[in-house]
Design a protein around this motif. Structure first.
Motif, PDB file in Angstrom:
ATOM      1  N   ILE A  35       0.837  -1.202   0.000  1.00 18.99           N
ATOM      2  CA  ILE A  35       0.000   0.000   0.000  1.00 18.99           C
ATOM      3  C   ILE A  35       0.873   1.254   0.000  1.00 18.99           C
ATOM      4  O   ILE A  35       0.598   2.222  -0.712  1.00 18.99           O
ATOM      5  N   THR A  36       1.945   1.209   0.767  1.00 19.42           N
ATOM      6  CA  THR A  36       2.875   2.336   0.788  1.00 19.42           C
ATOM      7  C   THR A  36       3.491   2.537  -0.597  1.00 19.42           C
ATOM      8  O   THR A  36       3.566   3.671  -1.100  1.00 19.42           O
ATOM      9  N   ALA A  37       3.915   1.440  -1.210  1.00 14.91           N
ATOM     10  CA  ALA A  37       4.533   1.545  -2.538  1.00 14.91           C
ATOM     11  C   ALA A  37       3.538   2.106  -3.543  1.00 14.91           C
ATOM     12  O   ALA A  37       3.885   2.964  -4.361  1.00 14.91           O
ATOM     13  N   LEU A  38       2.299   1.645  -3.469  1.00  6.23           N
ATOM     14  CA  LEU A  38       1.281   2.145  -4.402  1.00  6.23           C
ATOM     15  C   LEU A  38       1.065   3.651  -4.197  1.00  6.23           C
ATOM     16  O   LEU A  38       0.946   4.412  -5.153  1.00  6.23           O
ATOM     17  N   ARG A  39       1.036   4.047  -2.928  1.00 11.38           N
ATOM     18  CA  ARG A  39       0.813   5.469  -2.632  1.00 11.38           C
ATOM     19  C   ARG A  39       1.951   6.322  -3.196  1.00 11.38           C
ATOM     20  O   ARG A  39       1.721   7.340  -3.843  1.00 11.38           O
ATOM     21  N   LEU A  40       3.181   5.867  -2.975  1.00 12.72           N
ATOM     22  CA  LEU A  40       4.330   6.640  -3.458  1.00 12.72           C
ATOM     23  C   LEU A  40       4.367   6.684  -4.982  1.00 12.72           C
ATOM     24  O   LEU A  40       4.673   7.714  -5.576  1.00 12.72           O
ATOM     25  N   CYS A  41       4.039   5.547  -5.611  1.00 12.46           N
ATOM     26  CA  CYS A  41       4.024   5.520  -7.073  1.00 12.46           C
ATOM     27  C   CYS A  41       2.940   6.438  -7.603  1.00 12.46           C
ATOM     28  O   CYS A  41       3.125   7.137  -8.602  1.00 12.46           O
ATOM     29  N   GLN A  42       1.789   6.459  -6.919  1.00 13.44           N
ATOM     30  CA  GLN A  42       0.714   7.349  -7.353  1.00 13.44           C
ATOM     31  C   GLN A  42       1.132   8.804  -7.178  1.00 13.44           C
ATOM     32  O   GLN A  42       0.839   9.646  -8.020  1.00 13.44           O
ATOM     33  N   ASP A  43       1.828   9.089  -6.088  1.00 11.85           N
ATOM     34  CA  ASP A  43       2.327  10.451  -5.885  1.00 11.85           C
ATOM     35  C   ASP A  43       3.267  10.848  -7.020  1.00 11.85           C
ATOM     36  O   ASP A  43       3.332  12.015  -7.420  1.00 11.85           O
ATOM     37  N   THR A  44       4.006   9.872  -7.524  1.00 11.28           N
ATOM     38  CA  THR A  44       4.969  10.147  -8.587  1.00 11.28           C
ATOM     39  C   THR A  44       4.288  10.416  -9.924  1.00 11.28           C
ATOM     40  O   THR A  44       4.598  11.373 -10.615  1.00 11.28           O
ATOM     41  N   VAL A  45       3.338   9.546 -10.279  1.00 17.51           N
ATOM     42  CA  VAL A  45       2.742   9.626 -11.613  1.00 17.51           C
ATOM     43  C   VAL A  45       1.447  10.442 -11.616  1.00 17.51           C
ATOM     44  O   VAL A  45       1.079  11.026 -12.624  1.00 17.51           O
ATOM     45  N   LEU A  62       4.735  -9.799  -6.221  1.00 22.50           N
ATOM     46  CA  LEU A  62       3.386 -10.188  -5.815  1.00 22.50           C
ATOM     47  C   LEU A  62       2.570 -10.501  -7.064  1.00 22.50           C
ATOM     48  O   LEU A  62       2.927 -10.098  -8.167  1.00 22.50           O
ATOM     49  N   ALA A  63       1.458 -11.215  -6.861  1.00 23.92           N
ATOM     50  CA  ALA A  63       0.589 -11.513  -7.995  1.00 23.92           C
ATOM     51  C   ALA A  63      -0.054 -10.218  -8.480  1.00 23.92           C
ATOM     52  O   ALA A  63      -0.501  -9.400  -7.689  1.00 23.92           O
ATOM     53  N   SER A  64      -0.108 -10.066  -9.781  1.00 30.66           N
ATOM     54  CA  SER A  64      -0.702  -8.872 -10.373  1.00 30.66           C
ATOM     55  C   SER A  64      -2.166  -8.719  -9.982  1.00 30.66           C
ATOM     56  O   SER A  64      -2.654  -7.617  -9.784  1.00 30.66           O
ATOM     57  N   SER A  65      -2.854  -9.857  -9.889  1.00 30.73           N
ATOM     58  CA  SER A  65      -4.274  -9.785  -9.551  1.00 30.73           C
ATOM     59  C   SER A  65      -4.454  -9.228  -8.141  1.00 30.73           C
ATOM     60  O   SER A  65      -5.361  -8.452  -7.871  1.00 30.73           O
ATOM     61  N   GLN A  66      -3.547  -9.614  -7.253  1.00 29.85           N
ATOM     62  CA  GLN A  66      -3.628  -9.128  -5.880  1.00 29.85           C
ATOM     63  C   GLN A  66      -3.389  -7.609  -5.833  1.00 29.85           C
ATOM     64  O   GLN A  66      -4.097  -6.877  -5.152  1.00 29.85           O
ATOM     65  N   VAL A  67      -2.385  -7.174  -6.581  1.00 28.03           N
ATOM     66  CA  VAL A  67      -2.066  -5.747  -6.601  1.00 28.03           C
ATOM     67  C   VAL A  67      -3.251  -4.950  -7.145  1.00 28.03           C
ATOM     68  O   VAL A  67      -3.629  -3.914  -6.605  1.00 28.03           O
ATOM     69  N   PHE A  68      -3.875  -5.478  -8.182  1.00 23.30           N
ATOM     70  CA  PHE A  68      -5.036  -4.803  -8.745  1.00 23.30           C
ATOM     71  C   PHE A  68      -6.172  -4.772  -7.723  1.00 23.30           C
ATOM     72  O   PHE A  68      -6.855  -3.760  -7.560  1.00 23.30           O
ATOM     73  N   GLY A  69      -6.341  -5.888  -7.035  1.00 24.79           N
ATOM     74  CA  GLY A  69      -7.378  -5.963  -6.005  1.00 24.79           C
ATOM     75  C   GLY A  69      -7.174  -4.933  -4.914  1.00 24.79           C
ATOM     76  O   GLY A  69      -8.117  -4.276  -4.485  1.00 24.79           O
ATOM     77  N   VAL A  70      -5.941  -4.763  -4.490  1.00 31.73           N
ATOM     78  CA  VAL A  70      -5.634  -3.792  -3.435  1.00 31.73           C
ATOM     79  C   VAL A  70      -5.844  -2.364  -3.960  1.00 31.73           C
ATOM     80  O   VAL A  70      -6.458  -1.527  -3.308  1.00 31.73           O
ATOM     81  N   ALA A  71      -5.361  -2.117  -5.174  1.00 28.67           N
ATOM     82  CA  ALA A  71      -5.455  -0.765  -5.725  1.00 28.67           C
ATOM     83  C   ALA A  71      -6.903  -0.339  -5.916  1.00 28.67           C
ATOM     84  O   ALA A  71      -7.223   0.848  -5.825  1.00 28.67           O
ATOM     85  N   THR A  72      -7.804  -1.285  -6.187  1.00 31.83           N
ATOM     86  CA  THR A  72      -9.196  -0.906  -6.410  1.00 31.83           C
ATOM     87  C   THR A  72     -10.013  -0.933  -5.118  1.00 31.83           C
ATOM     88  O   THR A  72     -11.168  -0.571  -5.106  1.00 31.83           O
TER      89      THR A  72
END
Lengths: 164, 401, 595
Positions: A35-45, A62-72
């Motif tokens: 979640i932290t990584a997603l937040r920082l990446c979102q701050d970047t882009v 991590l599995a891509s499906s899991q990452v998508f699940g968390v992001a949504t």
């Protein structure tokens, strides 16, 4: 782990990729830091386009499906580009009681955007957000970092004119 | 000895068979003896007061081992608590809320699939409150998406939601069905995803992530928007899916069905024939679902080694060759560059003669290649034939692992 | 610290920040500089003072003069008159709502004088970014005592004696929670602080974090010693950037002082705290969901048992307490459980912080002793309802709570007493509603919130709340039917009884509570197609009461749709075919003649 390829994406520049690689490098070995990584990446882009999500998944191992699940799952993350200015209208109880509905109506009518939408020219993104904890100032509207309290529907247009 | 005792018990007490599952459980709570349930419970409670590791379910004192859930204890004792999201071998999630039971002293109803049995626990598996809750839960599932077309649904007769609706007499008529939110996905040769039938039980996610550990799908979005997604919510064919079909077998409704499910006989019309998969050396146990002497579906046999219900894409979907038009049905003999049909006798005679001639004239001029699609026994015979009759060690198999 | 003759405690909380405290600060700074007063008079930026309604606010110490609604333009007069000549400026004093009396001294203002500060004892009194100021007010003394003089069992006993119960809302005894985690086996244990304040209308936690971040670190350290944990996380809403920044500063300072990290205060005890920023999901206030979220997963709750005290974060024994609970811990350890338990009721001890908002004069943050009647909270501290309107209900506990109507206003603030009237203590959101609030619409609002925030895992919460919302929307739209009431009741009961987590189990409370006390409003909507509070637009039909109309024409001027016919000295008339139910006339009429 830094991958040797970057997917091509019009909204992600070379500098952004470098920054993303640094973020992933720092977090890939820390359990639970997705979640932290997603937040920082979102701050970047500015947002999280799906190819970037796949890249993050690979980088975080991590599995891509899991990452998508968390992001949504979390409302902080956006998979669509956002506007230059972000209007957050508080839809908490106090603001609701004090008439945030009318303010939202005004914005909707003036800029033809509904909650969760971005103007085609990306000037504004309108978000209805959860209680901002500034109930003393209800109704509250936050534009970018600026908090506008006790907003009168008539002032809305005036306030927003300052943000181009 | 033991059997005789059991049979005599059945003979002398016809009720002994009834309590198990013949009696529709939904009716139980309305029966006259239900009112005396608490009295009965109190009596049993007294009897077991000094016994450790005992609990009461529906007035029966039952022993359990540490770590067993209420559901496991109940099932072991033939008390039929219905489940939906519970997938054997995976971590119970308690998502569907169908298996809720009343535990005395608990603030709310508890899911029997997740709550461990504790000493002295008193459980009612079909109390009026439990039935009320199950009925509403089923009603809510039936009106989510589109579940009003059982007549043309491929899973009809093999659908847990349908069974539950029947058992608890729920029609799905209280609310307006919420309809189709996400379009159906058919862009692959094997699996049809119908999101309007999905009740988000999560069995497919567990099948994919915990059983197959393929991690191709997961829960996506939130709340009423929730959906089972692949990476980037793309179509299965563009995801990490390998089409093993584990999710299809796990799906309790018709949200995931074989691609051609609407065109072939429904699962419930077929007869299961147990066999061993012939694709590789693992020896997965499978059920061929047969109707009119034709195989229409293949599923893994649950609870049997080595695969415990799992199959791969070949075993599950690679059976179209059986009924293929291109399959040879008579021997063919090539003469002057063209094949002609021949009788078995003629063909075998010809083959035997030519083997004798060639193998007799040149050592190791003949090799034998067998197939994974024949049984071990047949393969054994083939190698025996190669070594003793043809006198060659040139024998191999297409699926050596 | 320099010895100034005067300290100006300027609130820089979110509320005052938004009303212009920063501009005032800059102007004040410049003026003090110009007059060469910077050595004598010191400006201290404090966290939230609590009285957000009249911000920006400033307290002049040591005199205790309280100024409100300050602007940069007030600076010269303030400095000249008060700071130099010693004549406070009455123009900027607090003005009592009823008597219009101007009150200079903070202790005489009813908003403050009825409060008892424990969790918020340092609010507005210290600079939250300076650890020495915290220490100067007995900060870290509790931790020192716990770490060096007390055993885990003694700490837990003290907590049990104090009677402190979870301030997040459920009210589980904090000491008992710690006791379970203490007895749970495991080399690794975790202490978590829930700062994911999500209830709409609640901002207690944010204020505590902004005004007194060290108290949380200290409270968590004591908890860590009690259960023998080495690692702690503060799960904070990412929207609370100021709180996060102050926590970061506080953690760095505490580490520098040896109050956090390895071998704390030479006791040999190690404990570290990390801030984890949530990503926006109300359900993450639920403990198992919060733990899933720290693990980097979707915040979907899992069934309990096993309880987190045995199997929590990363399957290790874990305790989770909310910000306000932790804020009470250091003083309990320092002064003893009995001291804490000396105020309150039999089962609810100590104080509770409430965020007063909605239709109430003194919007802000208050801390009151348990056992205080809700009426005192609303009328004495809150200053009553503005615009001489009538009180209708106060909603406690946000989307998981219920409302307390007029006839139950004398209910005492006590977990059990509040539960008896169908509400919950909750985390402290207290939203006051006047007679213009429609209770059906309010229930619909909360259901809309819950429905949106449901994680989607279990059927009753995901589908049930959607159906409840659907019915409520129908009723508000004037399409309600008699059968809807029964359906609502059924749905609410099953959702409460069968949902997986606390979110679903309490989701129906606002509906059940409004149905209990305001059934007449539901019935008016359904059977008479009328919204008594004039909120539900689809049901509005306006007419002018000829007797009340003073023929002023304000309504005529306000109407954007030319639906009002009016001539001078004549009673206005509303043409319902043109009326767009915008309420402009209704709001404008000073005589309540439009209904």
């Amino acid at each position: 782990m830094v991958m040797d390829h970057h997917p091509e994406h019009p909204d992600v520049t070379a500098e952004m990729w470098t920054r993303i690689d640094t973020i992933l490098d720092e977090h890939s070995s820390v359990p639970g830091s997705l979640i932290t990584a997603l937040r920082l990446c979102q701050d970047t882009v500015g947002y999280l386009p799906p190819p970037l999500l796949d890249y993050i998944a690979e980088g975080m191992n991590l599995a891509s499906s899991q990452v998508f699940g968390v992001a949504t799952f979390y409302s902080l993350f956006s998979l669509k580009p956002k506007g230059r200015n972000i209007i957050k209208a508080c839809t908490g109880t106090a603001c609701y009681v004090k008439g945030i509905k009318e303010i939202l109506n005004h914005i909707r009518n003036s800029y033809s955007i509904s909650e969760g939408e971005t103007m085609p020219d990306r000037r504004f993104t309108l978000e209805g957000v959860r209680c901002l904890g500034a109930c003393g100032l209800a109704p509250v509207m936050v534009v970018n970092e600026d908090i506008h309290g006790n907003v009168d529907p008539k002032q809305v247009k005036g306030i927003l004119e300052d943000y181009q | 000895m033991w059997h005789t005792y059991l049979i005599s018990a059945f003979k002398t007490n016809p009720l002994a068979t009834r309590g198990v599952c013949i009696l529709p459980t939904a009716v139980v709570s309305f029966l006259p003896w239900q009112t005396s349930l608490n009295q009965k419970t109190d009596k049993v409670r007294l009897e077991m007061e000094h016994k450790d590791k005992s609990m009461i379910i529906d007035g029966r004192a039952l022993r359990f081992t540490e770590g067993e859930t209420i559901l496991e204890v109940a099932r072991r004792n033939h008390i039929d608590i219905p489940t939906l999201c519970h997938l054997k071998g995976a971590t119970p999630t308690g998502a569907c809320r169908v298996c809720v039971v009343e535990v005395e002293g608990a603030r709310t109803l508890m899911t029997s699939c997740t709550v461990p049995a504790t000493a002295g626990m008193v459980v009612h598996s079909e109390s009026p409150e439990v039935i009320r809750s199950r009925r509403m839960t089923i009603e809510l599932m039936l009106t989510s998406g589109r579940h009003d077309d059982c007549l043309v649904c491929p899973s009809s007769g093999d659908c847990r939601l349908q069974d539950l609706a029947f058992r608890y007499k729920v029609k799905g008529a209280t609310f307006t069905p919420s309809g189709v939110k996400y379009p159906m996905e058919a862009a692959n040769p094997f699996i049809l995803r119908d999101f309007s039938k999905c009740i988000l039980c999560g069995r497919c996610v567990q099948a994919c992530n915990e059983v197959q550990v393929n991690e191709a799908i997961d829960f996506g979005y939130r709340g009423a928007e929730a959906k089972i997604v692949t990476k980037g919510d793309r179509a299965l064919k563009d995801s990490d899916c390998v089409f093993c079909g584990e999710c299809v077998q796990a799906c309790p409704v018709a949200a995931l069905v074989p691609k051609n499910a609407r065109l072939v006989p429904r699962m419930s019309e077929t007869r299961a024939v147990k066999t061993t998969c012939s694709y590789c050396g693992v020896g997965c146990q499978m059920n061929l679902h047969v109707k009119n002497n034709r195989v229409w579906h293949v599923t893994g046999c649950e609870e049997v080694a080595p695969n415990h219900g799992s199959l791969c894409v070949k075993g599950r979907y690679g059976f179209d060759f059986i009924a293929s038009e291109h399959r040879l049905t008579t021997p063919l003999i090539k003469e002057n560059g063209a094949f002609r049909e021949a009788s078995w006798d003629e063909a075998l005679d010809l083959t035997a003669r030519r083997f004798k001639e060639i193998a007799g004239a040149h050592a190791d001029a003949v090799g034998v290649l067998t197939s994974a699609r024949v049984t071990n026994e047949e393969n054994y015979i083939a190698q025996k034939f190669a070594r003793t009759v043809l006198k060659t060690n040139n024998i191999d198999h297409c699926a050596r692992l | 610290m320099s010895k100034a003759r005067m300290q100006l405690m300027l609130c820089s909380g979110t509320g005052c920040h938004a009303t212009g405290s920063k501009r005032f600060h800059e102007a004040l700074d410049a003026e003090l500089n110009r007059q060469g007063l910077t050595d004598e008079i010191k400006i201290v930026e404090t966290g939230c003072n609590g009285f957000c309604a009249v911000g920006p606010v400033m307290l002049v110490q040591p005199e205790g003069i309280f100024y409100q609604k300050l602007t940069a333009e007030d600076v010269p007069e303030l400095v000249e008159e008060h700071f130099l000549k010693g004549r406070p400026v009455p123009r900027l004093f607090f003005k009592e709502h009823m008597s219009k009396e101007k009150i200079p001294h903070i202790d005489d203002i009813p908003f403050f004088s009825n409060q008892v500060y424990r969790a918020m004892r340092n609010k507005g009194a210290i600079d939250p970014e300076v650890i020495d100021e915290y220490i100067a007010r007995d900060g870290y003394f509790g931790a020192a005592k716990a770490l060096n003089e007390m055993s885990s069992e003694e700490i837990i006993d003290e907590m049990l004696t104090s009677g402190l119960r979870g301030r997040g809302g459920a009210g589980f005894p904090t000491g008992l929670k710690w006791k379970f985690a203490h007895s749970s086996k495991g080399a690794e244990k975790y202490v978590l602080c829930n700062a994911d304040e999500g209830d709409p209308g609640a901002f207690m936690d944010r204020s505590i974090l902004e005004s007194d971040p060290h108290v949380i670190l200290e409270g968590m350290t004591i908890a860590a010693k009690a259960i023998n944990a080495t690692k702690g996380y503060i799960y904070c809403r990412t929207e609370y950037q100021l709180a996060i920044r102050r926590l970061e500063i506080a953690i760095a300072q505490a580490k520098e002082y040896g109050l956090l990290g390895t071998n704390i205060l030479g006791s040999g005890f190690d404990f570290d705290i990390e801030i984890y920023q949530g990503a926006g999901a109300f359900v993450c206030g639920e403990e198992t969901a919060l733990m899933r979220s720290i693990e980097g997963k979707r915040g979907m709750p899992r069934p309990r048992p096993p309880f987190p005290a045995y199997k929590g974060l990363w399957d290790k024994p874990t305790i989770l307490n909310n910000v306000e609970s932790f804020a009470n811990v250091p003083q309990i350890i320092l002064k003893g459980g009995e001291w804490y338990a000396s105020i309150g009721t039999e089962k609810s001890k100590g104080t509770k912080v409430f965020a007063l908002s909605g239709d109430i004069n003194n919007i802000g943050l208050v801390e009151v002793p348990m056992g205080l009647p809700i009426r005192t909270l609303i009328y004495d501290i809150g200053g009553g309802i503005p615009n001489k309107r009538k009180f209708k209900a106060v909603q406690l506990g946000g989307p998981s709570g219920g409302c307390v109507p007029e006839q139950h206003l004398d209910t005492l603030i006590d977990y059990e007493e509040i539960a008896k009237v169908g509400a919950i203590m909750g985390s402290g959101g207290a939203i006051v509603m006047d007679d213009r609030t429609c209770m059906v619409d309010m229930a619909r609002f909360f259901m809309d919130f819950i429905q949106d925030e449901s994680c989607g895992k279990c059927t009753p919460c995901r589908e049930g709340t959607r159906r409840i919302l659907e019915i409520l929307e129908r009723i508000c739209d004037g399409k309600g039917e008699a059968a809807d009431l029964k359906s609502l009741e059924d749905l609410c009961e099953v959702t409460s009884n069968s949902s997986l987590c606390g979110l679903g189990q309490t989701a129906a409370n606002p509906v059940l509570s409004t149905m209990r006390f305001f059934m007449d409003e539901y019935k008016a909507h359904i059977f008479e197609k009328r919204c008594p509070a004039k909120t539900c637009q689809a049901l509005l039909k306006f007419t002018v009461d000829a007797e009340k109309c003073k023929k002023c024409g304000l309504c005529f001027k306000a109407c954007p749709a030319d639906a009002i016919v009016w001539k001078k000295k004549e009673v206005a008339f509303i043409d319902t075919t043109k009326c767009i139910q915008c309420m402009s006339c209704y709001d404008k009429c000073p005589f309540d003649a439009i209904d």
